[in-house]
Design a protein around this motif. Sequence first.
Motif, PDB file in Angstrom:
ATOM      1  N   HIS A  63     117.013 -24.777  44.870  1.00  0.00           N
ATOM      2  CA  HIS A  63     115.563 -24.820  45.114  1.00  0.00           C
ATOM      3  C   HIS A  63     115.072 -23.412  45.448  1.00  0.00           C
ATOM      4  N   SER A  64     113.927 -23.039  44.882  1.00  0.00           N
ATOM      5  CA  SER A  64     113.405 -21.683  45.095  1.00  0.00           C
ATOM      6  C   SER A  64     113.171 -21.396  46.575  1.00  0.00           C
ATOM      7  N   GLY A  65     112.884 -22.437  47.364  1.00  0.00           N
ATOM      8  CA  GLY A  65     112.689 -22.243  48.790  1.00  0.00           C
ATOM      9  C   GLY A  65     113.969 -21.941  49.530  1.00  0.00           C
ATOM     10  N   ASP A  66     115.116 -22.218  48.919  1.00  0.00           N
ATOM     11  CA  ASP A  66     116.418 -21.947  49.542  1.00  0.00           C
ATOM     12  C   ASP A  66     117.103 -20.731  48.933  1.00  0.00           C
ATOM     13  N   SER A  67     116.438 -20.079  48.003  1.00  0.00           N
ATOM     14  CA  SER A  67     117.047 -18.960  47.295  1.00  0.00           C
ATOM     15  C   SER A  67     116.515 -17.636  47.821  1.00  0.00           C
ATOM     16  N   SER A  68     117.392 -16.669  47.966  1.00  0.00           N
ATOM     17  CA  SER A  68     116.941 -15.305  48.249  1.00  0.00           C
ATOM     18  C   SER A  68     116.347 -14.728  46.970  1.00  0.00           C
ATOM     19  N   LEU A 109     123.879 -25.905  48.878  1.00  0.00           N
ATOM     20  CA  LEU A 109     122.587 -25.600  48.276  1.00  0.00           C
ATOM     21  C   LEU A 109     122.426 -26.434  47.019  1.00  0.00           C
ATOM     22  N   GLY A 110     121.186 -26.794  46.720  1.00  0.00           N
ATOM     23  CA  GLY A 110     120.939 -27.616  45.539  1.00  0.00           C
ATOM     24  C   GLY A 110     119.450 -27.713  45.266  1.00  0.00           C
ATOM     25  N   PRO A 111     119.042 -28.684  44.487  1.00  0.00           N
ATOM     26  CA  PRO A 111     117.618 -28.807  44.116  1.00  0.00           C
ATOM     27  C   PRO A 111     116.718 -29.299  45.237  1.00  0.00           C
ATOM     28  N   GLU A 112     117.289 -29.810  46.329  1.00  0.00           N
ATOM     29  CA  GLU A 112     116.483 -30.244  47.467  1.00  0.00           C
ATOM     30  C   GLU A 112     116.372 -29.103  48.468  1.00  0.00           C
ATOM     31  N   MET A 113     115.153 -28.794  48.879  1.00  0.00           N
ATOM     32  CA  MET A 113     114.925 -27.690  49.808  1.00  0.00           C
ATOM     33  C   MET A 113     115.394 -28.052  51.212  1.00  0.00           C
ATOM     34  N   ARG A 114     116.133 -27.140  51.848  1.00  0.00           N
ATOM     35  CA  ARG A 114     116.665 -27.368  53.186  1.00  0.00           C
ATOM     36  C   ARG A 114     116.217 -26.309  54.193  1.00  0.00           C
ATOM     37  N   SER A 115     115.718 -25.200  53.728  1.00  0.00           N
ATOM     38  CA  SER A 115     115.368 -24.109  54.637  1.00  0.00           C
ATOM     39  C   SER A 115     114.132 -24.444  55.454  1.00  0.00           C
ATOM     40  N   THR A 116     114.058 -23.841  56.639  1.00  0.00           N
ATOM     41  CA  THR A 116     112.916 -24.046  57.532  1.00  0.00           C
ATOM     42  C   THR A 116     112.180 -22.745  57.807  1.00  0.00           C
ATOM     43  N   GLY A 117     112.591 -21.678  57.193  1.00  0.00           N
ATOM     44  CA  GLY A 117     111.923 -20.400  57.416  1.00  0.00           C
ATOM     45  C   GLY A 117     112.513 -19.338  56.516  1.00  0.00           C
ATOM     46  N   GLU A 118     111.899 -18.170  56.543  1.00  0.00           N
ATOM     47  CA  GLU A 118     112.390 -17.063  55.731  1.00  0.00           C
ATOM     48  C   GLU A 118     112.036 -15.742  56.387  1.00  0.00           C
ATOM     49  N   VAL A 119     112.766 -14.712  56.017  1.00  0.00           N
ATOM     50  CA  VAL A 119     112.544 -13.370  56.549  1.00  0.00           C
ATOM     51  C   VAL A 119     112.481 -12.400  55.376  1.00  0.00           C
ATOM     52  N   MET A 120     112.130 -11.169  55.681  1.00  0.00           N
ATOM     53  CA  MET A 120     111.983 -10.160  54.630  1.00  0.00           C
ATOM     54  C   MET A 120     112.604  -8.853  55.100  1.00  0.00           C
ATOM     55  N   ASP A 132     127.253 -30.319  43.102  1.00  0.00           N
ATOM     56  CA  ASP A 132     127.420 -31.769  43.140  1.00  0.00           C
ATOM     57  C   ASP A 132     128.884 -32.208  43.242  1.00  0.00           C
ATOM     58  N   LYS A 133     129.800 -31.246  43.476  1.00  0.00           N
ATOM     59  CA  LYS A 133     131.222 -31.594  43.536  1.00  0.00           C
ATOM     60  C   LYS A 133     131.883 -30.846  44.694  1.00  0.00           C
ATOM     61  N   LEU A 134     131.370 -31.061  45.896  1.00  0.00           N
ATOM     62  CA  LEU A 134     131.912 -30.399  47.073  1.00  0.00           C
ATOM     63  C   LEU A 134     133.171 -31.127  47.525  1.00  0.00           C
ATOM     64  N   CYS A 135     134.317 -30.469  47.384  1.00  0.00           N
ATOM     65  CA  CYS A 135     135.593 -31.105  47.729  1.00  0.00           C
ATOM     66  C   CYS A 135     135.759 -31.156  49.245  1.00  0.00           C
ATOM     67  N   PRO A 136     136.630 -32.041  49.753  1.00  0.00           N
ATOM     68  CA  PRO A 136     136.789 -32.201  51.203  1.00  0.00           C
ATOM     69  C   PRO A 136     137.170 -30.913  51.928  1.00  0.00           C
TER      70      PRO A 136
END
Length: 328
Positions: free
Chosen positions: A24-29, A143-154, A256-260
Amino acid sequence: DALSDGETTVVAGVMEHVEEAGVHSGDSSCVLPSVSISEELKSRIIAATEAIAEKLCVKGLMNVQYAIKDGELYVLEVNPRASRTVPFVSKATGVSWAKLATRVIMGEKLSDLKPLIKPVDNGYSVKAVVIPFERFVDAQVCLGPEMRSTGEVMGQGATFEEAYARAQIASGKPLPVKGPVLIAASELLVGEALNVVDVFRRHGTEVIVTSEVADSFDPMNADAEIVDLTNWRLEDIAAWMKEAGIKRVVSLSPFDKLCPVQAKVRRAAVGQAIPLSLTTRDAIGVSQATMTVSKMSLQLKAIQERRPAAPAPDFAGVPTAPVGQFSL
């Protein structure tokens, strides 16, 4: 991001995401200006953006997200509105795009406003995100297509590496200047992990690799410390990280394939407040930033010091507000 009056379109900035498409663009630098997009491809992006704005009759700000694969340009989505990146682009370029957009929406033409669009050269600007994985103990650290971040910095710098370093530090992720980096990967991404190992080694950083990564080492170049975490419990991995003084964890796994094993490595790092790199490009960026920081002293500088002072607003003719009334 771009600004259009329905006839004329001005591209505010072409930002390049550090993470690959699928995050998700919101989770990407992201970095402005781009670091790996050719001028020819950038021209195609600008032309496509102008054509989209014209067809949609956009009057104001718009945001277009593109993906590039094998030299082909694909449109992921078009947002005919101001995006969360507008403040970032405004700070990076020194242009108040929101103010200009308001004037366009009110009926002014971009052709008349163009003299006010004077981007300044601030070097490189990097946006980094803040994701509070430590607050969601049952959630997968990925990380994936669902946004998880709650903020950003620069972060800003004369080079991409300096800007990336500043953004990492500002987001609460210290760089591994004096400590080992643990590099783990699922079987599908071992090849990318080996590239990350080589980059950190070239920059003089100590690395520790998991057995999955070590199994693919060149026998003539297998001098890294190896740890087999296959049957370890989460608490044992966390205790080992603390004892080994791990300063950064690179964990590569398909979204989508995070191993244990990878899931436990990531959760252990979060529990120990150890910064995580979950993609190859982020890990390489961190390595480059670490090398840069080791050779220079990063001085704090207010963003106002990076550009000429903006002219004071002209309030001539505006009625004076009553005492005690504030406008925010």
